[in-house]
Each structure stands twice: as structure tokens, then as C-alpha cells.
Design a protein around this motif. Structure first.
Motif, PDB file in Angstrom:
ATOM      1  N   UNK B  31      37.947  41.263  26.253  1.00 60.02           N
ATOM      2  CA  UNK B  31      37.605  40.915  27.193  1.00 60.02           C
ATOM      3  C   UNK B  31      35.837  39.729  26.744  1.00 60.02           C
ATOM      4  N   UNK B  32      35.753  40.500  25.784  1.00 60.76           N
ATOM      5  CA  UNK B  32      34.552  39.321  25.111  1.00 60.76           C
ATOM      6  C   UNK B  32      35.000  37.146  25.334  1.00 60.76           C
ATOM      7  N   UNK B  33      36.761  37.320  24.781  1.00 64.74           N
ATOM      8  CA  UNK B  33      36.582  36.119  24.588  1.00 64.74           C
ATOM      9  C   UNK B  33      37.145  35.769  26.226  1.00 64.74           C
ATOM     10  N   UNK B  34      37.261  36.228  26.955  1.00 65.45           N
ATOM     11  CA  UNK B  34      37.216  36.228  28.180  1.00 65.45           C
ATOM     12  C   UNK B  34      36.167  35.738  28.725  1.00 65.45           C
ATOM     13  N   UNK B  35      35.279  36.276  28.764  1.00 67.06           N
ATOM     14  CA  UNK B  35      33.669  35.429  29.298  1.00 67.06           C
ATOM     15  C   UNK B  35      32.913  34.733  28.274  1.00 67.06           C
ATOM     16  N   UNK B  36      33.363  34.304  26.600  1.00 63.04           N
ATOM     17  CA  UNK B  36      33.024  33.206  26.027  1.00 63.04           C
ATOM     18  C   UNK B  36      33.629  32.392  26.610  1.00 63.04           C
ATOM     19  N   UNK B  37      34.966  32.053  26.712  1.00 64.05           N
ATOM     20  CA  UNK B  37      35.342  30.689  27.277  1.00 64.05           C
ATOM     21  C   UNK B  37      35.158  30.357  28.234  1.00 64.05           C
ATOM     22  N   UNK B  87      30.641  41.582  29.695  1.00 58.03           N
ATOM     23  CA  UNK B  87      29.905  41.124  28.189  1.00 58.03           C
ATOM     24  C   UNK B  87      29.624  43.124  28.341  1.00 58.03           C
ATOM     25  N   UNK B  88      28.996  43.500  29.367  1.00 56.14           N
ATOM     26  CA  UNK B  88      28.500  44.659  28.597  1.00 56.14           C
ATOM     27  C   UNK B  88      29.325  46.138  29.527  1.00 56.14           C
ATOM     28  N   UNK B  89      31.342  45.304  30.183  1.00 56.71           N
ATOM     29  CA  UNK B  89      31.610  46.776  30.276  1.00 56.71           C
ATOM     30  C   UNK B  89      32.288  46.407  28.829  1.00 56.71           C
ATOM     31  N   UNK B  90      32.940  45.964  28.016  1.00 58.14           N
ATOM     32  CA  UNK B  90      33.932  45.506  26.836  1.00 58.14           C
ATOM     33  C   UNK B  90      32.731  46.335  26.377  1.00 58.14           C
ATOM     34  N   UNK B 344      38.958  41.097  35.063  1.00 56.04           N
ATOM     35  CA  UNK B 344      38.807  41.749  33.934  1.00 56.04           C
ATOM     36  C   UNK B 344      37.623  42.485  33.492  1.00 56.04           C
ATOM     37  N   UNK B 345      36.449  42.411  34.777  1.00 55.83           N
ATOM     38  CA  UNK B 345      35.725  43.169  34.618  1.00 55.83           C
ATOM     39  C   UNK B 345      36.512  45.041  34.771  1.00 55.83           C
ATOM     40  N   UNK B 346      36.847  44.581  36.149  1.00 54.93           N
ATOM     41  CA  UNK B 346      37.435  46.026  36.735  1.00 54.93           C
ATOM     42  C   UNK B 346      38.357  47.070  35.765  1.00 54.93           C
ATOM     43  N   UNK B 347      39.630  46.369  35.782  1.00 57.83           N
ATOM     44  CA  UNK B 347      40.358  46.869  34.703  1.00 57.83           C
ATOM     45  C   UNK B 347      39.820  47.441  33.261  1.00 57.83           C
ATOM     46  N   UNK B 348      38.726  46.673  32.644  1.00 61.79           N
ATOM     47  CA  UNK B 348      37.960  47.720  31.277  1.00 61.79           C
ATOM     48  C   UNK B 348      37.192  48.769  31.766  1.00 61.79           C
ATOM     49  N   UNK B 349      36.338  48.036  32.504  1.00 60.75           N
ATOM     50  CA  UNK B 349      35.791  49.656  33.084  1.00 60.75           C
ATOM     51  C   UNK B 349      36.734  50.769  33.276  1.00 60.75           C
ATOM     52  N   UNK B 350      37.890  50.652  34.065  1.00 64.56           N
ATOM     53  CA  UNK B 350      38.465  52.085  34.469  1.00 64.56           C
ATOM     54  C   UNK B 350      39.261  52.067  32.731  1.00 64.56           C
ATOM     55  N   UNK B 351      39.823  51.316  32.496  1.00 62.31           N
ATOM     56  CA  UNK B 351      40.078  51.494  31.056  1.00 62.31           C
ATOM     57  C   UNK B 351      39.195  53.093  30.793  1.00 62.31           C
ATOM     58  N   UNK B 352      38.058  51.866  30.269  1.00 58.77           N
ATOM     59  CA  UNK B 352      37.260  52.864  29.656  1.00 58.77           C
ATOM     60  C   UNK B 352      37.254  54.801  29.801  1.00 58.77           C
ATOM     61  N   UNK B 433      44.368  43.775  38.375  1.00 63.95           N
ATOM     62  CA  UNK B 433      44.635  44.909  36.857  1.00 63.95           C
ATOM     63  C   UNK B 433      43.694  46.413  36.698  1.00 63.95           C
ATOM     64  N   UNK B 434      43.219  46.609  38.166  1.00 60.25           N
ATOM     65  CA  UNK B 434      42.879  48.488  37.480  1.00 60.25           C
ATOM     66  C   UNK B 434      45.277  48.710  37.194  1.00 60.25           C
ATOM     67  N   UNK B 435      45.634  48.379  38.118  1.00 59.61           N
ATOM     68  CA  UNK B 435      47.049  48.451  37.548  1.00 59.61           C
ATOM     69  C   UNK B 435      47.370  48.649  36.437  1.00 59.61           C
ATOM     70  N   UNK B 436      46.436  47.693  35.511  1.00 53.50           N
ATOM     71  CA  UNK B 436      47.398  47.484  33.620  1.00 53.50           C
ATOM     72  C   UNK B 436      46.414  48.353  33.751  1.00 53.50           C
ATOM     73  N   UNK B 437      45.802  49.422  33.799  1.00 50.31           N
ATOM     74  CA  UNK B 437      45.087  49.998  33.421  1.00 50.31           C
ATOM     75  C   UNK B 437      46.509  51.958  33.780  1.00 50.31           C
ATOM     76  N   UNK B 438      47.051  51.864  34.580  1.00 51.30           N
ATOM     77  CA  UNK B 438      48.318  52.677  34.761  1.00 51.30           C
ATOM     78  C   UNK B 438      49.222  53.242  32.827  1.00 51.30           C
TER      79      UNK B 438
END
Lengths: 273, 453
Positions: B31-37, B87-90, B344-352, B433-438
Motif C-alpha cells: 500500500x505504501x509503495x502504491x501510494x508513493x509510486x 497511507x492511513x489504511x496501511x 487498494x484502500x478498500x482491500x487493505x481496510x478489509x484485511x485489517x 479488491x475486497x475479494x482479495x481478502x477472502x
């Protein structure tokens, strides 16, 4: 899977409700269970004691159909649990078993009432019926007024009572409790054990309690000790060294809020089934 | 100088967490990498336009170079919030996994300062790793960006290279923001060592938030309807209005979701509906973090729906055609980046959120609660708010721009097509993206040997 058991009621007295034979369970090279036989009669409460790593939790998981033993059989009224598929065992646990764990088993986003109602909803009751039944259970276990509270807003003892109500709302045949008082102080622990035993009896369920605490085990009719995956000291709790304090165990006194009439109310209320 | 013994634990905690820890670290760094890039790419484009305006080589660049800079600044403003959200979600994801061990450290007697310090170090390290990987990713993306024509000629890789100082700045700022974000979400551990295990209801959000949005929208509509404003003032107003709209949406979004949650709680019939409604009502801000990115993107899409209208109202001439084409290109790029960030934020937030609930989830599974229940609740808790927020935001943008462009903005078919098309793609991306957390959810559920610890 149907709720009717393959064994007719005429057999019920002769055949133990839950019968395990020659249970062996290995995790890799370690044997957690090395040949265990256990019988559980109708309405009986059984304490499984042992130190950490003795295999007592593995035994509970195998008896409850959570783990499939490497070898051996577990029969619930003649139904071979270990032969069922993962899905069937999940259904069995939902419909015919109840569970009380040490801590953190309540879904934190649901209220106490909704947590208790959930298993009933999962077995097909409508939300209104399930919540009405859940409300009666909470009241019977001394939690009237706490229905809307979240798990984080309950004391440890209250949370365990909610867990007991949740385990019993579907009127299971066997209740499995894994260190149910492990996170509580002694007085609250005794309180919870009394509620657990009495309420379980009231619905006619059998009870298996895994614990390392002799005081907790003393609440049960019978106790077995597990060491290195084997049962070393089967027998009655009254024969054990750490016997019960008579006033606590034998009086059979229900707390005022769990009087026989109150439990009969819940029983007769036509719950979620 | 000796290192504090608790802080010295940081790298060990990072390694000791096993599979979940590795998963979360990987997700956070990604997530940090994607937002930085993406941030570097956006800054690169902005700097590129500024350089072209400073040293114009064509008539177009000389005459409307400044206008391009304004557009680039607008796009950057539109991307700031989604970038910060990611970034915050990460940062929160990393904290979710470490909560339990940090609470244990507190119980063992580590001071609040040490616990915060440990988190700062850990999260900042992840941020730094993400920033470095993100810089490489930005380099890898350069050949893609140099394919996109602007002002009649694509940027060269040289024009889009941000320079070493900016890269170093990113390597400083990303870990810093990550650490701050992590520290904020750790407050509850520090306040009470037992706080992690005890989850209480949060205070309700106030209806005042709805008033804010109505006032802001009304103000924008009235002022944008006034004619004869100097161009500079108008542009400043437009940019300020957009930034304000974003802030307003961030304030009002959670409130709307809370309202939706109360409504759905009342009407819930199945366990999954009940669970999804409770999760929404429980912490609307958390759901907003998942769907808010797309809400903001939809708002952008709503704003951009007027671009084809602008194009058709402009006069003829090659220069105007070029300008219009560039605006559309920029709009689509901005939209794509926003959608990607939101997904990406959605996927990360669901993983958390899955990791936050891991214990109760696996215990429920032991008790026979079907995995499908949690899968359905997970889907519901995102999909319904997602649709409400994205369609609502797009409509709000259309309403806001109504005085500026009149009916044309709403009826121009290209604009509406752009809007509907991009909303569909955006929603699909977030759902994907949220399905990735399945798999993560199912692994947590399958974790049968939960010790009564």
C-alpha cells in the motif's frame, strides 16, 4: 442432516450419549492423544483435567467434531462423528452442540441479545423469535437489562453468562466448555460454573468441561485426568484429591434468578428450534 | 547512545509474528509503495507542466501553459485525499496485527511512550520500505506515462523525472506520515492496556454534519452562478470549492453511513444482514475508510462529467481541440488513479478488519457458525455502502455543477456515459479488491487450533 438421531429413544438409556473409542491424534510427530476412551451419559457433566500440553484441549476438539482423530471413533448417539464431512460436522456443531470458550468468543459488533440470538437464527428461527428466546435466556441467567450491551461493555462474568446462554439457546445435546472460567477471578468463576452446570442440566444436555483447575472440575459429576495423551485417573470427582466444597457443589441450589420455575419458563417458551 | 530495550524489540516483533504478520507487512508495504509510486507520478506531471509553462516551446504552451498548471494542481488536489487515505489504511493495518502483542507489552510494564515508540519505529520502517519500492515502481511506470500525449507531444522520461531531492523527500515524508497515522490508531492501546480486548460502542455522529454539506453545496452553487467574475478569482474559487467539497464529504460521509446502518439494522432479517448492519453502525468511520475513496472518486467523476460539455461549448480551432483532448486525457488519468487508490484502500481496510476480529471469527467457526455467514457479511458491509456512497457523491457533484453548466452538463450523453462507465468500473475494482481478502478470512476461520490463551 436431520436432527433425528439414528438411534431410537429406547436405546438412549443403554448407549452413552457420546462414546469415544481408541482416540489417537497426531500433530506431525507428536501424539496429542495416544488412545483415549471416553463415555458421556445423558445429562452427565464430565471434567477433563490435565496440565498444559496434556492433550485435554485436543480431546475436546476431537469429541466436538472440530478435529478428526488420526484413528478411533466418536459416536453421538450412534452417529459416527469422525466419518462426517467438514460441512456436516460444522452443521452438527451448530445444531446439536453448544460451546463456551475462555474469552473473546462473542462477536464484538453484536449486542448481548443478538449474540445469544445468532445460533437460533442460524438454525432457521426468525429474528423476532430468536431475539425473544434470547431475551428469556438472558433474563434466566441474571442478565435482564444488559440485552443491548456490547461484549466490550460486559464484565468477564457477564460475558461468560452470555456465552452460556448462546451455547444453550438451540438446546444442544452436548455442551463443550474449554476453560470457561480461565479469565475470571475465583468467585466469579464459581458463579459462572454454577450457571453453566445448572442451565445445562435444565435443558437436559450433557456437559464436557476442559480445565486445569480442580475447583472448576469439582462442579462436574465425574472427572478424568489426561497426561501425555492418555487418561490416567478416571473416576468420580468426589474421590479425587481436590474435592468440592460441599456447600457449593452438592446443595444443588439454583441462584434466585435461576430458579427452577424460571428455567422452566425458558424451557417451555418454545425456543428457537 | 544506547538503544531503549523495548525499541530494540521492533525488528524481532516484525519477524516473530508468523504468517499473519508477514501477510500484513506485505500488504502494508504494498500500500505504501502504491501510494508513493502514484504520488511521485502525479508530482512529476505537475512539475512537467510547470517546466513547460516556464520554458514554452510551442504557441500552445506559451498561451495556455498556465491553464495546464491550474488543471494539474486541480488533479493533484483531487488525489491528495485518496492518497492519504491509502497511507492511513496501511498504517492501521500494521497496527491491527500488533495490537495484541503491544497490549501484552503494556501489561508487562512497558511505558506508553515505549509502546508508541515501538509502533512508530515499526510502521515507519514499513513506510520506508514502501517508499523505496514505490520509487522503483514509479521508475517502472515512467515508460507508461511517456506514451500519453499532452500539449501535442508526450512528456519525455527526463521531463517526468522528479529529481533526487523529491525522491529523498518522499523517503522522509512517507515513513513520517505512516508513523503518525499508526500512532493515532494506537491511542486506545496506550490509554488502557486492556483496551484492545474491550470494545465498546462509539459515540454517535451528529446530524450537524449534514447541515455542513448542504451549506457548502449551496454556497458553491450560488457563487458559481454569478457571472462576470475575474478568471483568476473564479479559478481560485473553483479549486477552493473542490478542496472544500472533499473535506465536507469526509465529514458527512461517515454520518450518512451511520444513518444507513441504523436503517439496515432495523430491517435486517438474516444473520449476515444483521452482522453487516451492526458493523456499519458500529464504526461508520471504518466503513467510510473502505468506501470513502470511491465516494471521492465518484465525486470527481461527477465533476468530470461536465468536461465533454465544456469541450462542446468551446470554439473551433486546433488549439482548442488539443486543449479539450488533453483535459479529457487528464480527467481519465485522474479518475483511473483515484479508482485504483480507492480499490487498494478498500482491500487493505478489509484485511485489517479481518485480522482485528481473528479470534472471535475462528471461535465462532469452532462453534459451527458457517464460513459463508462471514463471507456474506463481509460482502454486504462493503457493497451496499459502496453503491450508496458512489451514486450519492456523483449526484452531489452533478447538482453542484448545475448552475455552472446548466442542463447541458446533465444531458450531454458523453458526460453521462463517462460518469456511468467510470462508476461501474470503480465499483467493480473495489469489489475485486475486497475479494482479495477472502483467502485471508478463510485462513483465519480455518485456524482451528485456537488455544485458550
Amino acid at each position: 442432516m436431520s436432527d433425528t438421531t439414528p438411534v431410537t429413544s429406547a436405546w438412549a438409556g443403554a448407549v452413552p450419549r457420546l462414546a469415544a473409542r481408541g482416540l489417537v491424534h497426531r500433530f506431525g510427530d507428536t501424539s496429542a492423544l495416544a488412545g483415549v476412551d471416553v463415555d458421556l451419559a445423558d445429562g452427565e457433566s464430565l471434567a477433563v483435567m490435565g496440565p498444559s500440553g496434556s492433550g485435554k484441549s485436543t480431546l475436546l476438539h476431537v469429541l466436538a467434531g472440530i478435529l478428526v482423530p488420526t484413528s478411533g471413533t466418536v459416536a453421538l448417539r450412534g452417529l459416527e462423528v469422525q466419518a462426517l464431512s467438514e460441512k456436516e460436522r460444522s452443521l452438527l456443531r451448530r445444531r446439536r452442540y453448544g460451546f463456551v470458550f475462555q474469552l473473546g468468543q462473542l462477536l464484538s459488533e453484536l449486542s448481548a441479545l443478538e449474540n445469544v440470538a445468532l445460533p437460533a437464527m442460524l438454525t432457521g428461527a426468525s429474528r423476532a423469535d430468536a431475539q425473544a428466546s434470547a431475551g428469556q435466556w438472558l433474563a434466566a441467567l441474571g442478565l435482564a437489562g444488559a440485552e443491548g450491551r456490547r461484549p466490550g461493555e460486559l464484565s468477564g462474568g457477564q460475558a461468560q453468562r452470555v456465552a452460556v446462554a448462546r451455547a444453550l439457546i438451540t438446546r444442544p445435546e452436548v455442551v463443550f466448555a474449554d476453560e470457561p472460567t480461565g479469565s475470571l477471578d475465583q468467585a466469579t468463576g464459581h458463579d459462572v460454573m454454577q450457571v453453566l452446570r445448572d442451565a445445562t442440566r435444565a435443558v437436559g444436555a450433557s456437559l464436557v468441561v476442559v480445565t486445569h483447575d480442580a475447583d472448576v472440575a469439582a462442579w462436574c459429576d465425574r472427572r478424568i485426568d489426561v497426561r501425555d495423551g492418555r487418561v490416567v485417573a478416571p473416576g468420580s470427582t468426589t474421590g479425587g484429591g481436590a474435592g468440592p466444597r460441599p456447600g457449593e457443589r452438592d446443595a444443588g441450589v439454583l441462584p434466585a434468578h435461576l430458579g427452577a420455575a424460571r428455567v422452566a419458563d425458558v424451557f417451555g417458551a418454545g425456543g428457537a428450534r | 547512545m544506547s538503544v531503549n530495550p523495548v525499541l530494540a524489540l521492533a525488528p524481532r516483533l516484525q519477524r516473530a509474528g508468523g504468517r499473519d504478520s508477514r501477510t500484513t507487512t506485505l500488504l502494508a508495504v504494498t500500500a505504501f509503495a502504491v501510494s508513493t509510486a502514484l504520488t511521485l507520478s502525479v508530482v512529476a506531471a505537475l512539475l512537467g507542466f510547470v517546466a513547460r509553462a516556464d520554458r514554452p516551446t510551442t504557441a500552445l504552451e506559451r498561451e495556455v501553459g498556465g491553464f495546464y498548471v491550474i488543471l494539474a494542481v486541480t488533479a493533484t488536489i483531487l488525489l491528495v485525499v485518496p492518497l492519504l487515505t491509502l497511507g492511513g489504511a496501511a498504517a492501521r493495518l500494521g497496527v491491527a496485527r500488533r495490537d495484541a502483542r503491544l497490549a501484552a507489552l503494556r501489561l508487562l510494564g512497558a511505558t506508553p511512550r515505549e509502546v508508541v515508540g515501538l509502533t512508530l519505529v515499526e510502521t515507519a520502517l514499513q513506510g520506508l520500505a514502501g517508499a523505496v519500492v514505490g520509487t522503483v515502481l514509479y521508475g517502472a511506470l515512467l515508460p507508461v506515462w511517456t506514451q500519453v500525449p499532452f500539449q501535442g507531444r508526450p512528456f519525455t522520461a527526463g521531463e517526468l523525472w522528479v529529481g533526487v531531492p523529491v525522491v529523498l523527500l518522499a523517503w522522509l515524508v512517507v515513513p513520517l506520515l505512516a508513523a503518525v497515522s499508526g500512532a493515532v490508531s494506537l491511542r486506545r492501546v496506550v490509554v488502557s492496556p486492556l483496551g484492545v480486548a474491550q470494545r465498546a460502542a462509539r459515540p454517535r455522529l451528529r446530524a450537524v454534519r449534514a447541515v455542513v454539506v448542504v451549506v457548502a453545496m449551496g454556497f458553491f452553487m450560488i457563487v458559481s452562478g454569478i457571472g462576470g467574475m475575474p478568471l483568476a478569482a473564479f479559478v481560485a474559487f473553483l479549486l477552493g470549492g473542490l478542496a472544500l467539497a472533499f473535506l465536507t464529504m469526509n465529514a458527512v460521509g461517515p454520518w450518512v453511513l451511520g444513518l444507513l446502518g441504523r436503517l439496515r439494522l432495523r430491517t435486517a432479517r438474516t444473520p449476515a444482514q444483521l452482522l453487516a448492519a451492526r458493523r456499519l453502525l458500529d464504526d461508520p468511520r471504518a466503513t467510510w475508510r473502505v468506501v470513502g475513496g470511491l465516494g471521492l472518486a465518484s465525486f470527481v467523476a461527477g465533476c468530470l462529467a461536465v468536461v465533454p460539455t465544456m469541450a462542446s461549448t468551446g470554439g473551433g480551432g486546433d488549439q482548442d481541440a488539443l486543449l479539450t483532448a488533453d483535459i479529457l486525457t487528464g480527467a481519465l488519468l485522474t479518475l483511473t488513479i483515484t479508482f485504483l487508490l480507492a480499490a487498494v484502500s478498500a482491500g487493505i481496510a478489509q484485511a485489517a478488519s479481518v485480522l482485528d476480529r481473528r479470534r472471535e471469527l475462528s471461535l465462532a467457526r469452532l462453534a459451527g457458525v458457517p464460513a459463508e455467514l462471514f463471507d456474506e457479511a463481509r460482502r454486504r458491509e462493503v457493497l451496499v455502502p459502496l453503491l450508496v456512497v458512489s451514486v450519492g457523491s456523483a449526484l452531489a457533484a452533478l447538482v453542484m455543477f448545475f448552475p455552472l453548466f446548466g442542463m447541458a452538463a446533465v444531458t450531454a450523453p458523453q458526460g453521462l456515459l463517462l460518469l456511468v462507465g467510470s462508476l461501474t468500473v470503480g465499483v467493480a475494482l473495489v469489489v475485486a479488491a475486497t475479494e482479495v481478502t477472502r483467502p485471508l478470512l478463510h485462513r483465519v476461520l480455518a485456524d482451528t487450533v485456537v488455544r485458550a490463551d
